[in-house]
Design a protein around this motif. Structure first.
Motif, PDB file in Angstrom:
ATOM      1  N   ASP A  58      42.034  68.785  52.438  1.00 40.73           N
ATOM      2  CA  ASP A  58      42.241  69.761  52.002  1.00 40.73           C
ATOM      3  C   ASP A  58      41.375  70.910  53.336  1.00 40.73           C
ATOM      4  O   ASP A  58      42.460  72.148  53.929  1.00 40.73           O
ATOM      5  CB  ASP A  58      42.364  70.372  51.281  1.00 40.73           C
ATOM      6  N   THR A  59      40.325  70.863  53.429  1.00 44.14           N
ATOM      7  CA  THR A  59      39.295  71.844  54.209  1.00 44.14           C
ATOM      8  C   THR A  59      39.156  71.031  55.649  1.00 44.14           C
ATOM      9  O   THR A  59      38.609  72.031  57.022  1.00 44.14           O
ATOM     10  CB  THR A  59      37.727  71.055  53.862  1.00 44.14           C
ATOM     11  N   ASP A  98      43.566  74.626  59.232  1.00 43.81           N
ATOM     12  CA  ASP A  98      43.421  76.031  59.569  1.00 43.81           C
ATOM     13  C   ASP A  98      42.312  76.544  59.584  1.00 43.81           C
ATOM     14  O   ASP A  98      42.135  77.660  58.644  1.00 43.81           O
ATOM     15  CB  ASP A  98      43.987  76.679  57.662  1.00 43.81           C
ATOM     16  N   LEU A  99      41.480  76.142  60.126  1.00 44.96           N
ATOM     17  CA  LEU A  99      40.545  76.432  60.098  1.00 44.96           C
ATOM     18  C   LEU A  99      40.546  77.620  61.622  1.00 44.96           C
ATOM     19  O   LEU A  99      41.430  77.647  62.222  1.00 44.96           O
ATOM     20  CB  LEU A  99      38.897  75.432  60.491  1.00 44.96           C
ATOM     21  N   SER A 101      41.476  61.933  42.377  1.00 42.26           N
ATOM     22  CA  SER A 101      41.680  62.950  41.515  1.00 42.26           C
ATOM     23  C   SER A 101      39.713  64.340  41.317  1.00 42.26           C
ATOM     24  O   SER A 101      38.933  63.015  41.486  1.00 42.26           O
ATOM     25  CB  SER A 101      41.677  62.800  40.421  1.00 42.26           C
ATOM     26  N   TYR A 102      39.915  65.225  42.449  1.00 45.78           N
ATOM     27  CA  TYR A 102      39.015  65.282  42.025  1.00 45.78           C
ATOM     28  C   TYR A 102      38.125  65.504  40.176  1.00 45.78           C
ATOM     29  O   TYR A 102      37.105  65.825  39.824  1.00 45.78           O
ATOM     30  CB  TYR A 102      39.013  67.425  42.127  1.00 45.78           C
ATOM     31  N   ALA A 103      39.451  65.436  39.500  1.00 41.82           N
ATOM     32  CA  ALA A 103      39.068  65.301  37.982  1.00 41.82           C
ATOM     33  C   ALA A 103      38.438  63.869  37.569  1.00 41.82           C
ATOM     34  O   ALA A 103      37.618  63.973  36.487  1.00 41.82           O
ATOM     35  CB  ALA A 103      40.157  65.779  37.122  1.00 41.82           C
ATOM     36  N   PRO A 148      35.535  61.902  37.437  1.00 41.10           N
ATOM     37  CA  PRO A 148      34.025  61.929  37.380  1.00 41.10           C
ATOM     38  C   PRO A 148      33.540  60.777  38.215  1.00 41.10           C
ATOM     39  O   PRO A 148      31.983  60.596  39.132  1.00 41.10           O
ATOM     40  CB  PRO A 148      33.245  61.978  36.496  1.00 41.10           C
ATOM     41  N   ARG A 175      34.371  62.373  41.888  1.00 41.89           N
ATOM     42  CA  ARG A 175      33.668  63.959  42.237  1.00 41.89           C
ATOM     43  C   ARG A 175      33.009  63.568  43.071  1.00 41.89           C
ATOM     44  O   ARG A 175      32.718  64.947  44.089  1.00 41.89           O
ATOM     45  CB  ARG A 175      33.490  65.095  40.697  1.00 41.89           C
ATOM     46  N   ASP A 182      32.634  65.823  47.033  1.00 40.44           N
ATOM     47  CA  ASP A 182      31.605  67.045  47.383  1.00 40.44           C
ATOM     48  C   ASP A 182      31.241  66.162  48.704  1.00 40.44           C
ATOM     49  O   ASP A 182      31.169  67.724  49.530  1.00 40.44           O
ATOM     50  CB  ASP A 182      30.716  66.662  46.397  1.00 40.44           C
ATOM     51  N   THR A 200      38.029  68.896  48.008  1.00 45.57           N
ATOM     52  CA  THR A 200      38.759  68.957  46.672  1.00 45.57           C
ATOM     53  C   THR A 200      40.290  67.825  47.296  1.00 45.57           C
ATOM     54  O   THR A 200      40.564  67.255  45.421  1.00 45.57           O
ATOM     55  CB  THR A 200      38.837  70.433  46.104  1.00 45.57           C
ATOM     56  N   ARG A 203      38.336  77.401  51.265  1.00 45.75           N
ATOM     57  CA  ARG A 203      39.238  76.289  51.621  1.00 45.75           C
ATOM     58  C   ARG A 203      38.534  75.354  50.829  1.00 45.75           C
ATOM     59  O   ARG A 203      38.530  74.485  50.628  1.00 45.75           O
ATOM     60  CB  ARG A 203      38.887  76.421  53.581  1.00 45.75           C
ATOM     61  N   ASP A 217      39.265  71.111  37.636  1.00 43.97           N
ATOM     62  CA  ASP A 217      39.330  69.708  37.834  1.00 43.97           C
ATOM     63  C   ASP A 217      37.979  68.968  37.675  1.00 43.97           C
ATOM     64  O   ASP A 217      37.806  68.298  36.698  1.00 43.97           O
ATOM     65  CB  ASP A 217      39.861  69.493  38.985  1.00 43.97           C
ATOM     66  N   PHE A 269      37.382  68.931  34.335  1.00 47.51           N
ATOM     67  CA  PHE A 269      37.734  68.012  33.059  1.00 47.51           C
ATOM     68  C   PHE A 269      37.117  66.882  32.389  1.00 47.51           C
ATOM     69  O   PHE A 269      35.931  66.393  33.674  1.00 47.51           O
ATOM     70  CB  PHE A 269      38.971  67.531  34.098  1.00 47.51           C
ATOM     71  N   ALA A 275      31.378  66.308  33.541  1.00 48.22           N
ATOM     72  CA  ALA A 275      31.579  64.476  33.743  1.00 48.22           C
ATOM     73  C   ALA A 275      30.460  63.578  34.461  1.00 48.22           C
ATOM     74  O   ALA A 275      30.973  64.119  35.891  1.00 48.22           O
ATOM     75  CB  ALA A 275      32.927  63.915  33.518  1.00 48.22           C
ATOM     76  N   GLY A 276      30.621  62.333  34.621  1.00 50.46           N
ATOM     77  CA  GLY A 276      30.032  61.768  35.142  1.00 50.46           C
ATOM     78  C   GLY A 276      28.084  61.649  35.262  1.00 50.46           C
ATOM     79  O   GLY A 276      27.440  62.430  34.349  1.00 50.46           O
TER      80      GLY A 276
END
Lengths: 281, 403
Positions: free
Chosen positions: A86-87, A90-91, A229-231, A233, A236, A240, A245, B55, B84, B87, B119-120
């Motif tokens: 996603d990052t 559009d820079l 999913s960023y959700a 763990p 994530r 990062d 994301t 972004r 998220d 979560f 979490a994690g």
């Protein structure tokens, strides 16, 4: 029936690349994809290996995407952008001067020294120089060749250009929008000590380049990436580290400015050969 | 066609290089994912920095047409990454110690008790993770008391007071101080070995043990300093004494180490310090023994409190305590225990003179000290649920080294 497989190529521009793809590898293998990766020291060999079929997917810079597209076409084949971060969408890049500079607009830069990143940096060299040239500014370029072959993934050249600006050694410096903010926040550039005199149109950055038509493994790879999913763990921290994301469907509509800059500077030939004279990845 | 913004924020002249993200973040926090925020501002770099910031945070930016005099920069559409990230987050138990977890999970690790944990993260294993094995309700209170009663070795002791002792009495003081330093070293190392093993959920116990270690560090300092106040040589250290102390350090079970150190050792040590306070031949010795005694009493109170708690829950605990005493006794049966030089020095200090009657009286006083130590140990053993006759038998097995 054997599990679908993918062998990915990624450029080791930073030690964290190992952490990221080791982590993704475990996650993807846990979901039925026999995934592995190889690391390259620069993008040119990675692109050649993708087009030659030695790897199934290449985690490509925008410049590497353009070359892959040209090499494949010359070869009678095609490549596709499977996914992107996603990052990556559009820079913009900016041209920055010191706050007390007499430069007010692009035209004022004519005849002045503009600092850029490495020779192969899309965001700190090729795109902003293309932007200045298109606006009719004939500038003297001072290049900071850090991490040549990494297509600007190494931030060092951009930061050195910013330092040269702060030190008064150059009249202007080129950098990606987010790095202007980062350099101000980290103190490389004094807060309120710089002024933005030009901003490019929006463009896209990296993509996951694959050969068309895609194998079952590559299709599954794309589906799994988009499902991260960023959700979660487990992934994530890896997202990062990789700076996203969410993965998005790949698109190739955001590479026009870079393609023009590549053609104008003669960086690659239309059939994908490296033609930049002093480029030694 | 885009939906109308539902919220607005005006950044004024504030730029992202000076914290504008805080205002944007605060405004976005009030919106659901997909919610729209119109951002206005006059910082010249805002049109570059706002989208760059969005972004990275997973927010989308829209560029509506702006009117001539408008400060409107962009509309930010809130993404879901902030939600998220949290979560599956959980609280690491209650913040206050009133309802502690009986067995905090390893994943809470070093997270502050009561914090909202993403979490994690690592499974940080602290093997002393059962409430009943380490906790005592009195721990927070004792910690606060201990922290409040820390004293400065430099100012709390009258180092410059004028006094002169006969050489043989000074030698007796030096010998006793040497023995005390040796004991305090052991008393520091024993809790040190457990502090890193206790789950931080029971932080008051960790804090209390940390202050206890600081207590012992001060004691080591003042006893050493007193020993060298009039000379440059320390006294003697017997092999048996060191072996006795090392059995304490080698005990890896928290309850048993706490029992041997605090309930039996430091309990007897309090009696010894009280004795030295009474018979000290000089103001410096008197003062440092009194200060150390106050600290040691606290250590005994905590050791007793958590063992009493545990003994109520675990009827087998007494068997383990009994076995520990026997094991230590067996390990030391071939040693002389207390350094004879220390015993003689105690008699000299309690005698206060060299007349045979003085020495006889001093000897009786040391006998009385040993009796008081024995009675104290028996009382504490009875409080832990041992029958009086067994308490007497177990107390008699305690090391001759006192500690």
């Amino acid at each position: 029936m054997p599990a679908p497989t993918v062998l990915l190529g990624a450029v080791a521009y930073d030690p964290k690349v190992v952490t990221i793809w080791e982590g993704f590898r475990a996650w993807l293998r846990g979901r039925g994809l026999d995934f592995d990766f190889v690391l390259y020291s620069h993008y040119e060999r990675q692109v050649e290996d993708l087009v030659a079929g030695r790897i199934d997917a290449a985690w490509n810079s925008p410049l590497a995407w353009l070359r892959a597209e040209r090499l494949a076409a010359a070869n009678g084949t095609a490549v596709r952008a499977l996914t992107m971060r996603d990052t990556d969408q559009d820079l913009t890049s900016v041209v920055v001067v010191r706050a007390d500079s007499p430069v007010r607009q692009i035209a004022d830069l004519t005849g002045r020294v503009v600092a850029v990143g490495a020779i192969d940096s899309p965001q700190a060299t090729l795109i902003p120089l293309g932007h200045l040239a298109a606006a009719g500014a004939a500038v003297d370029v001072r290049r900071f060749d850090v991490g040549v072959g990494l297509h600007g993934d190494h931030i060092g050249g951009e930061r050195d250009a910013a330092r040269a600006l702060a030190a008064g050694e150059v009249d202007a410096a080129c950098m990606i929008d987010a790095n202007h903010l980062a350099f101000v926040q980290e103190g490389t550039l004094p807060p309120e000590g710089t002024r933005i005199v030009a901003q490019t149109a929006r463009y896209d950055h990296c993509n996951m380049t694959v050969r068309a038509p895609e194998s079952d493994g590559v299709r599954l790879f794309g589906t799994l990436l988009l499902g991260m999913s960023y959700a979660d763990p487990q992934v994530r921290p890896l997202l990062d580290l990789e700076g996203l994301t969410a993965w998005r469907e790949g698109r190739t509509s955001g590479y026009g400015a870079l393609a023009e800059a590549v053609d104008a500077s003669g960086f690659y030939s239309p059939d994908g050969r490296v033609t930049a004279t002093d480029y030694r990845p | 066609m885009t939906a109308a913004p539902v919220a607005e924020v005006d950044l004024g002249d504030l730029g992202f290089g000076r914290g504008a993200h805080l205002l944007v973040q605060r405004a976005l926090a009030g919106l659901p994912p997909g919610g729209r925020l119109a951002v206005s501002g006059r910082d010249p770099a805002l049109r570059v920095h706002l989208p760059a910031w969005c972004r990275r945070r997973g927010h989308r930016v829209e560029w509506p047409d702006r009117g001539e005099a408008s400060d409107l920069v962009a509309v930010v559409v809130r993404g879901s990454a902030d939600d998220d990230r949290w979560f599956g987050a959980e609280r690491a138990g209650p913040a206050l110690p009133s309802a502690l977890s009986s067995r905090p999970p390893a994943r809470w690790g070093l997270g502050a008790r009561g914090a909202l944990l993403e979490a994690g993260g690592p499974e940080a294993r602290f093997d002393l993770d059962e409430r009943d094995l380490v906790w005592a309700d009195i721990a927070p209170h004792l910690y606060a008391q201990a922290a409040a009663r820390q004293w400065d070795p430099q100012t709390a002791v009258p180092w410059d007071d004028k006094f002169a002792l006969p050489a043989d009495v000074e030698a007796a003081v030096v010998q006793v101080m040497t023995y005390l330093v040796e004991n305090e070293q052991a008393a520091l190392v024993v809790p040190a070995r457990f502090v890193g093993r206790i789950h931080p959920h029971f932080r008051e116990v960790v804090q209390l043990l940390a202050v206890q270690m600081a207590d012992e560090a001060r004691h080591m300092e003042v006893f050493s300093r007193r020993a060298l106040l009039r000379g440059a040589e320390m006294g003697t250290s017997s092999a048996g004494g060191r072996q006795s102390l090392f059995t304490l350090v080698a005990e890896s079970d928290f309850a048993l180490a706490s029992f041997l150190l605090s309930v039996l050792g430091e309990g007897s040590f309090v009696d010894l310090l009280s004795f030295l306070h009474e018979f000290a031949p000089d103001p410096v010795t008197r003062r440092i023994c009194w200060l150390a005694m106050q600290d040691e009493r606290r250590h005994v109170v905590f050791g007793m409190a958590h063992l009493e708690h545990q003994a109520q829950l675990d009827p087998l605990l007494r068997d383990r305590l009994r076995a520990a005493i026997h094991r230590r006794h067996d390990a030391l049966v071939d040693t002389a225990g207390l350094n004879a030089d220390v015993f003689d020095a105690l008699v000299v200090l309690a005698a206060g003179g060299w007349h045979p009657n003085d020495v006889s009286a001093g000897y009786d006083r040391v006998q009385a000290l040993q009796h008081a130590m024995d009675q104290g140990r028996q009382r504490r053993l009875v409080r832990l649920g041992f029958r009086p006759d067994e308490a007497a038998a177990l107390s008699a097995l305690h090391t001759r080294n006192f500690m």
